[in-house]
Design a protein around this motif. Structure first.
Motif, PDB file in Angstrom:
ATOM      1  N   GLU A 172       0.825  -1.214   0.000  1.00  0.00           N
ATOM      2  CA  GLU A 172       0.000   0.000   0.000  1.00  0.00           C
ATOM      3  C   GLU A 172       0.857   1.261   0.000  1.00  0.00           C
ATOM      4  N   SER A 173       1.950   1.247   0.770  1.00  0.00           N
ATOM      5  CA  SER A 173       2.774   2.456   0.859  1.00  0.00           C
ATOM      6  C   SER A 173       3.478   2.736  -0.462  1.00  0.00           C
ATOM      7  N   ARG A 174       3.617   1.730  -1.316  1.00  0.00           N
ATOM      8  CA  ARG A 174       4.314   1.884  -2.586  1.00  0.00           C
ATOM      9  C   ARG A 174       3.387   2.076  -3.771  1.00  0.00           C
ATOM     10  N   ALA A 175       2.218   1.431  -3.757  1.00  0.00           N
ATOM     11  CA  ALA A 175       1.475   1.320  -5.014  1.00  0.00           C
ATOM     12  C   ALA A 175      -0.013   1.673  -4.918  1.00  0.00           C
ATOM     13  N   SER A 176      -0.464   2.238  -3.807  1.00  0.00           N
ATOM     14  CA  SER A 176      -1.839   2.760  -3.718  1.00  0.00           C
ATOM     15  C   SER A 176      -1.858   4.147  -4.354  1.00  0.00           C
ATOM     16  N   GLY A 177      -3.031   4.762  -4.445  1.00  0.00           N
ATOM     17  CA  GLY A 177      -3.113   6.132  -4.934  1.00  0.00           C
ATOM     18  C   GLY A 177      -2.205   7.053  -4.149  1.00  0.00           C
ATOM     19  N   ASP A 178      -2.246   6.940  -2.814  1.00  0.00           N
ATOM     20  CA  ASP A 178      -1.374   7.775  -1.983  1.00  0.00           C
ATOM     21  C   ASP A 178       0.096   7.433  -2.186  1.00  0.00           C
ATOM     22  N   GLY A 179       0.385   6.136  -2.323  1.00  0.00           N
ATOM     23  CA  GLY A 179       1.765   5.676  -2.494  1.00  0.00           C
ATOM     24  C   GLY A 179       2.372   6.207  -3.781  1.00  0.00           C
ATOM     25  N   ILE A 180       1.567   6.168  -4.853  1.00  0.00           N
ATOM     26  CA  ILE A 180       2.018   6.671  -6.149  1.00  0.00           C
ATOM     27  C   ILE A 180       2.371   8.157  -6.038  1.00  0.00           C
ATOM     28  N   ALA A 181       1.483   8.892  -5.394  1.00  0.00           N
ATOM     29  CA  ALA A 181       1.686  10.329  -5.248  1.00  0.00           C
ATOM     30  C   ALA A 181       2.955  10.629  -4.457  1.00  0.00           C
ATOM     31  N   SER A 220      17.446  18.109 -12.512  1.00  0.00           N
ATOM     32  CA  SER A 220      17.276  18.611 -13.880  1.00  0.00           C
ATOM     33  C   SER A 220      15.816  18.560 -14.342  1.00  0.00           C
ATOM     34  N   TYR A 221      14.906  18.038 -13.461  1.00  0.00           N
ATOM     35  CA  TYR A 221      13.527  17.800 -13.891  1.00  0.00           C
ATOM     36  C   TYR A 221      12.790  19.089 -14.246  1.00  0.00           C
ATOM     37  N   ASP A 222      12.155  19.062 -15.410  1.00  0.00           N
ATOM     38  CA  ASP A 222      11.433  20.260 -15.837  1.00  0.00           C
ATOM     39  C   ASP A 222      10.096  19.881 -16.478  1.00  0.00           C
ATOM     40  N   GLY A 223       9.498  18.790 -16.011  1.00  0.00           N
ATOM     41  CA  GLY A 223       8.255  18.284 -16.594  1.00  0.00           C
ATOM     42  C   GLY A 223       7.020  18.946 -16.017  1.00  0.00           C
ATOM     43  N   THR A 224       5.865  18.431 -16.407  1.00  0.00           N
ATOM     44  CA  THR A 224       4.589  19.052 -16.025  1.00  0.00           C
ATOM     45  C   THR A 224       4.319  18.960 -14.522  1.00  0.00           C
ATOM     46  N   LEU A 225       4.888  17.934 -13.855  1.00  0.00           N
ATOM     47  CA  LEU A 225       4.618  17.793 -12.420  1.00  0.00           C
ATOM     48  C   LEU A 225       5.310  18.888 -11.611  1.00  0.00           C
ATOM     49  N   LYS A 226       6.267  19.544 -12.243  1.00  0.00           N
ATOM     50  CA  LYS A 226       6.969  20.635 -11.570  1.00  0.00           C
ATOM     51  C   LYS A 226       5.997  21.788 -11.270  1.00  0.00           C
ATOM     52  N   ASP A 227       4.982  21.917 -12.115  1.00  0.00           N
ATOM     53  CA  ASP A 227       4.018  23.002 -11.943  1.00  0.00           C
ATOM     54  C   ASP A 227       3.061  22.759 -10.779  1.00  0.00           C
ATOM     55  N   VAL A 228       2.926  21.492 -10.388  1.00  0.00           N
ATOM     56  CA  VAL A 228       2.044  21.187  -9.255  1.00  0.00           C
ATOM     57  C   VAL A 228       2.849  21.411  -7.968  1.00  0.00           C
ATOM     58  N   GLU A 229       2.239  22.063  -7.027  1.00  0.00           N
ATOM     59  CA  GLU A 229       2.918  22.268  -5.744  1.00  0.00           C
ATOM     60  C   GLU A 229       3.317  20.886  -5.207  1.00  0.00           C
ATOM     61  N   PRO A 230       4.625  20.647  -4.895  1.00  0.00           N
ATOM     62  CA  PRO A 230       5.084  19.287  -4.618  1.00  0.00           C
ATOM     63  C   PRO A 230       4.225  18.521  -3.607  1.00  0.00           C
ATOM     64  N   GLY A 231       3.835  19.160  -2.541  1.00  0.00           N
ATOM     65  CA  GLY A 231       3.024  18.479  -1.538  1.00  0.00           C
ATOM     66  C   GLY A 231       1.631  18.118  -2.026  1.00  0.00           C
ATOM     67  N   LYS A 232       1.238  18.625  -3.171  1.00  0.00           N
ATOM     68  CA  LYS A 232      -0.141  18.427  -3.631  1.00  0.00           C
ATOM     69  C   LYS A 232      -0.280  17.525  -4.859  1.00  0.00           C
ATOM     70  N   ILE A 233       0.834  16.962  -5.335  1.00  0.00           N
ATOM     71  CA  ILE A 233       0.734  16.032  -6.484  1.00  0.00           C
ATOM     72  C   ILE A 233      -0.163  14.861  -6.068  1.00  0.00           C
ATOM     73  N   ASN A 234      -1.117  14.510  -6.905  1.00  0.00           N
ATOM     74  CA  ASN A 234      -1.921  13.317  -6.614  1.00  0.00           C
ATOM     75  C   ASN A 234      -1.844  12.339  -7.784  1.00  0.00           C
ATOM     76  N   ALA A 235      -2.469  11.167  -7.585  1.00  0.00           N
ATOM     77  CA  ALA A 235      -2.334  10.087  -8.579  1.00  0.00           C
ATOM     78  C   ALA A 235      -2.832  10.538  -9.949  1.00  0.00           C
ATOM     79  N   LEU A 236      -3.905  11.326  -9.972  1.00  0.00           N
ATOM     80  CA  LEU A 236      -4.451  11.766 -11.262  1.00  0.00           C
ATOM     81  C   LEU A 236      -3.471  12.644 -12.027  1.00  0.00           C
ATOM     82  N   ASP A 237      -2.753  13.520 -11.293  1.00  0.00           N
ATOM     83  CA  ASP A 237      -1.722  14.344 -11.937  1.00  0.00           C
ATOM     84  C   ASP A 237      -0.704  13.456 -12.645  1.00  0.00           C
ATOM     85  N   ILE A 238      -0.357  12.359 -11.993  1.00  0.00           N
ATOM     86  CA  ILE A 238       0.695  11.485 -12.537  1.00  0.00           C
ATOM     87  C   ILE A 238       0.213  10.775 -13.801  1.00  0.00           C
ATOM     88  N   PHE A 239      -1.041  10.263 -13.765  1.00  0.00           N
ATOM     89  CA  PHE A 239      -1.573   9.617 -14.971  1.00  0.00           C
ATOM     90  C   PHE A 239      -1.670  10.631 -16.125  1.00  0.00           C
TER      91      PHE A 239
END
Lengths: 316, 316
Positions: free
Chosen positions: B179-188, B200-219
């Motif tokens: 669960e800690s690795r592969a649930s919705g929360d784990g993914i986030a 060096s990361y400059d992708g779309t997730l950079k625009d999301v406030e780091p503490g607020k990235i969720n599983a949907l953002d990642i998909f």
């Protein structure tokens, strides 16, 4: 009324007459030697005929059989990887020919182990219990809500294939991740690797020809504080603990019985295995389970076969 | 004769009237808002009373309830970790007060998910099947030989605690390795770690406030070939595949249904998950299983609750 129990192993065949109370009234063992295919079937038929002949006073009405592989219950055939030619062997028919008008019930060794322990061993009174059989290979007999879990096609309990360590490694291909790491053979392989890798190593395992180190050598060396043996056992306790944890989290059993050739000498590590499992498992469920060694040892399959025969007799 | 189905979630309560054929005749949803403890019980009682009043023409004789936690069947109490004060809540009694002379059957959400899919979804006709529910948390509904596997104390199926990756890490303590690795929360969480670590990361997730990235953002980011999202999904497919493999090797099921909020968007990875699982699982058993997404989605629990009510009615 007594029943006959037949326990086919990879190297020998045991046949016995059991009383309904679980006493062994008569027992016989014979080595398979180099028999294969229908020769093994013929040996079982011959031993069955012979033991039936000894029971003229109390006619037998039911026979139970434990096989080292899978019993396809619908077809009455058996798959046994260590008996050449037994991919789909018609064992039910072969026994029925020499035992006409007698009920015959065949099940896998792992199912028989847990049934034997529930009937006359350390899982008495359990409705939900697991027999974790760790010898040359690894399998699990699963009792859920009082019945053996067989799965849709009779091959449930193949816990030797449990994935416990990523990433995937080629060496898992032949027998699965858990078995390749933590079975009797897996332990021996790891020790051989470590002996070869450790240049400064000068322990007792150095005296054993590297290709011939076996699990017993390692347990012996552990007693002498051998550095390789200690590392091997440490890694095994971790994997055994993880496997126990996974059984606990998924099945919420009352007991997990540790048996097979490795338990045996590894019985002394059961408290360490529980401690490791407690780190990983569902925290309420782990407190509800008891880990115990097999009470029946090498006879667990034979007791399970007798129980099959008794249950089958009652059902008809 | 219709039955009532009640599906309590972590944030809302659904109540429905089902026909015996599986049609929803009436449905109502209400948010839990900030209710806790007996306030949630009172809401369930109120909704039950209300829905009973609408059914004067066809009197209800049976109610089924799905709860987000554990149903202790002997005691009629419920443990639900996301509802404050529901450590051992007397829900059966609470409903019985407003529904006298009506059968009430309560079960865990994961049990209801698989029962719903067997009755009206993608596991129709199965005797051995698993619903792997992956949302904020992870749980498994286990059907073996036609019945739900509950374990000795009703907490079987806690697959979020499955050990898949040694050595043990402190972050597994609160909800288990898988669960800690592969649930919705784990993914986030993993995505947040990788974003912070990758200078060096400059992708779309950079625009999301780091503490607020969720599983949907990642998909979403995955669809844009985002390097962090791709690495997160790669690791998830590996763990989901290992978990599926372990279910296959242990249970030998006909189907594994992938559901919960993550499946959802992760449905497109089912072929990759099967491919990963095929590396690890018992090789015969993996060929006998079909992986499918949930047919009932967010309604699986409600359908399962209706099925409980219908079965219970038949049994009495």
């Amino acid at each position: 009324m007594p029943v006959i129990a037949i326990d086919l192993g990879g190297t020998k065949l045991a046949t016995a007459v059991f009383s309904e109370e679980g006493n062994i009234l008569y027992e016989e063992k014979v080595a398979l030697e180099n028999r294969k295919g229908s020769e093994v079937g013929a040996l079982i038929a011959q031993q069955t005929k012979k033991i039936l002949a000894t029971q003229k006073e109390h006619p037998i009405t039911s026979i139970g059989v434990s096989v080292p592989g899978i019993s396809y219950q619908q077809k009455g055939t058996v798959w046994a990887p260590n008996i050449p030619g037994w991919e789909d062997y018609p064992l039910l028919n072969e026994i029925s020919v020499v035992a006409p008008n007698i009920q015959v019930m065949i099940d896998s060794d792992r199912a028989c182990y847990i049934l034997g322990e529930v009937w006359q061993g350390n899982a008495k009174g359990c409705t939900d219990a697991v027999f974790l059989a760790m010898g040359t290979g690894i399998g699990a007999g699963l009792l859920v809500n009082g019945s053996v879990l067989r799965g849709a096609h009779d091959i449930a309990g193949a816990i030797g294939w449990m994935a416990l360590e990523k990433p995937y490694h080629e060496k898992f291909t032949s027998c699965g991740c858990f078995e390749s790491r933590a079975s009797g053979d897996g332990i021996a392989k790891l020790a051989r690797e470590l002996v070869e890798k450790t240049e400064s190593y000068d322990g007792t395992l150095k005296d054993v020809e590297p290709g011939k180190i076996n699990a017993l050598d390692i347990f012996g060396a552990y007693e002498q504080n051998d550095v390789v043996a200690k590392e091997v056992i440490r890694q095994c306790i971790e994997l055994w603990g993880m496997a126990v944890a996974n059984l606990v989290s998924l099945f919420n059993p009352q007991k997990i019985i540790l048996g097979g050739g490795v338990f045996g000498p590894a019985i002394k590590f059961i408290p360490d295995i529980y401690k490791e499992a407690a780190k990983w498992a569902q925290p309420v469920s782990i407190k509800q389970v008891i880990l115990e060694p097999s009470a029946l040892g090498y006879c667990a399959g034979l007791y399970g076969a007798a129980w099959l025969a008794l249950q089958n007799k009652k059902a008809t």
